[in-house]
Design an enzyme around this catalytic site. Structure first.
Site, PDB file in Angstrom:
ATOM      1  N   ASP A   1      49.719  33.501  30.053  1.00 23.91           N
ATOM      2  CA  ASP A   1      49.657  32.947  31.336  1.00 23.91           C
ATOM      3  C   ASP A   1      48.726  31.622  31.254  1.00 23.91           C
ATOM      4  OD1 ASP A   1      51.246  35.006  32.320  1.00 23.91           O
ATOM      5  OD2 ASP A   1      49.785  35.850  33.473  1.00 23.91           O
TER       6      ASP A   1
ATOM      7  N   THR B   1      46.793  38.203  40.909  1.00 24.57           N
ATOM      8  CA  THR B   1      46.833  39.171  40.023  1.00 24.57           C
ATOM      9  C   THR B   1      46.058  38.940  38.835  1.00 24.57           C
ATOM     10  OG1 THR B   1      48.538  37.940  39.164  1.00 24.57           O
ATOM     11  CG2 THR B   1      49.168  39.833  40.602  1.00 24.57           C
ATOM     12  N   GLY B   2      44.828  37.868  39.018  1.00 22.26           N
ATOM     13  CA  GLY B   2      44.027  37.481  37.807  1.00 22.26           C
ATOM     14  C   GLY B   2      42.597  38.069  38.050  1.00 22.26           C
TER      15      GLY B   2
ATOM     16  N   SER C   1      40.646  37.514  40.652  1.00 17.99           N
ATOM     17  CA  SER C   1      40.407  37.999  41.795  1.00 17.99           C
ATOM     18  C   SER C   1      40.729  39.805  42.087  1.00 17.99           C
ATOM     19  CB  SER C   1      41.410  37.575  43.160  1.00 17.99           C
ATOM     20  OG  SER C   1      41.152  38.099  44.336  1.00 17.99           O
TER      21      SER C   1
END
Length: 294
Positions: free
Chosen positions: A74, A190-191, A193
């Site tokens: 990613d 989805t990271g 946070s």
């Protein structure tokens, strides 16, 4: 078909992936234009031998490209986005990393998925981004002033908390006493946070998330806001500086610098194949539905 190729090199996992991609596209007579530094590395590792056209900057990516292939995790896609910018070139992520919410194509499925791409059996998921402006101006953020995942502020060179005055559309929201604060897009939900307790948003939600990092005022909770909101931050603390991050790019900022964050006027287009949708990725990567009792 014409594709741009960008990637990162991980010796144990990337070499077979790179070979499979190049063999497939050469067999299908797909024109490949390789990011210059990546191609230099491929020559050094003797993974490719023939000559290819190269690109180095966003200015060289235009509407003659059908898409960009990002080889890595990613983080590689986030760097690819800084090259694509507002060109409108879609990105397809080939996962050579670990978790991979964005790089959806797994190494076992490369040939199958790339054939679907050639057959145009895919959709485009448009991802919103955050833009940043500062007062006074910070030179290091002028060239790439946007983030695909999140913009965050955090303490630097100290164990002490910082205070983040936060305004939404010029209305005072809160002064967060915390290690930092994250402003995340749906893609970034989805990271960082999520790891700090923030909610997961689907990519098409027109919202941002404000997530405090280890807040001292324990009633501070993550907040979902409309993505048309203008966010203004002002950080103070015992030290003179704090850390400002746009995805993986970080810089030191002086206290009392005013940060203004809002939605960019362009999107990043992600290639999505029906066999690997966002919801399927969530179930797979987060092990939803897994039960060791079964």
């Amino acid at each position: 078909m014409k594709v741009a190729i960008y990637g990162q090199y991980y010796q144990n996992s990337t070499e077979p992936i790179i070979r499979d991609i190049f063999v497939f596209f050469n067999q299908k007579n797909v024109e490949m234009v390789i990011e210059a530094d990546f191609l230099t590395m491929l020559y050094e590792k003797e993974l490719v031998k023939k000559e290819y056209k190269t690109f180095q900057s966003n200015d060289e990516l235009d509407n003659t490209f059908d898409m960009m292939i990002s080889i890595g995790g990613d983080g590689t896609i986030l760097r690819a986005a800084t090259l694509v910018r507002n060109s409108g070139v879609p990105i397809l992520g080939i996962n050579a990393g670990r978790l991979g919410f964005l790089a959806m194509v797994q190494k076992e499925e490369i040939a199958v998925f790339l054939q679907l791409v050639l057959d145009k059996k895919y959709t485009i998921s448009e991802r919103s981004l955050l833009s940043l402006s500062t007062f006074p101006t910070i030179e290091t953020t002028e060239d790439i002033d946007f983030a695909m995942n999140e913009i965050s502020v955090s303490r630097k060179d100290t164990a002490s908390m910082i205070t983040i005055e936060t305004y939404l559309n010029n209305e005072f929201l809160n002064s967060y006493w915390a290690d930092g604060l994250i402003i995340a897009t749906p893609t970034g939900s989805t990271g960082y946070s999520m790891s700090c307790g923030g909610p997961i948003l689907t990519p098409d939600v027109e919202s941002f998330v404000i997530t405090p990092i280890a807040p001292h005022n324990l009633n501070a909770r993550p907040l979902v806001i409309p993505d048309k909101t203008e966010i203004r931050l002002k950080v103070t603390g015992r030290e003179e500086n704090y850390l400002l991050s746009l995805d993986s790019r970080s810089t030191t900022v002086k206290n009392d610098t005013v940060l203004t964050i809002k939605k960019t006027n362009f999107h990043i287009k992600m290639v999505e194949i029906s066999e690997e949708t966002f919801l399927k990725t969530l179930r797979k990567k987060l092990l939803w539905g897994e039960d060791k009792r079964n």
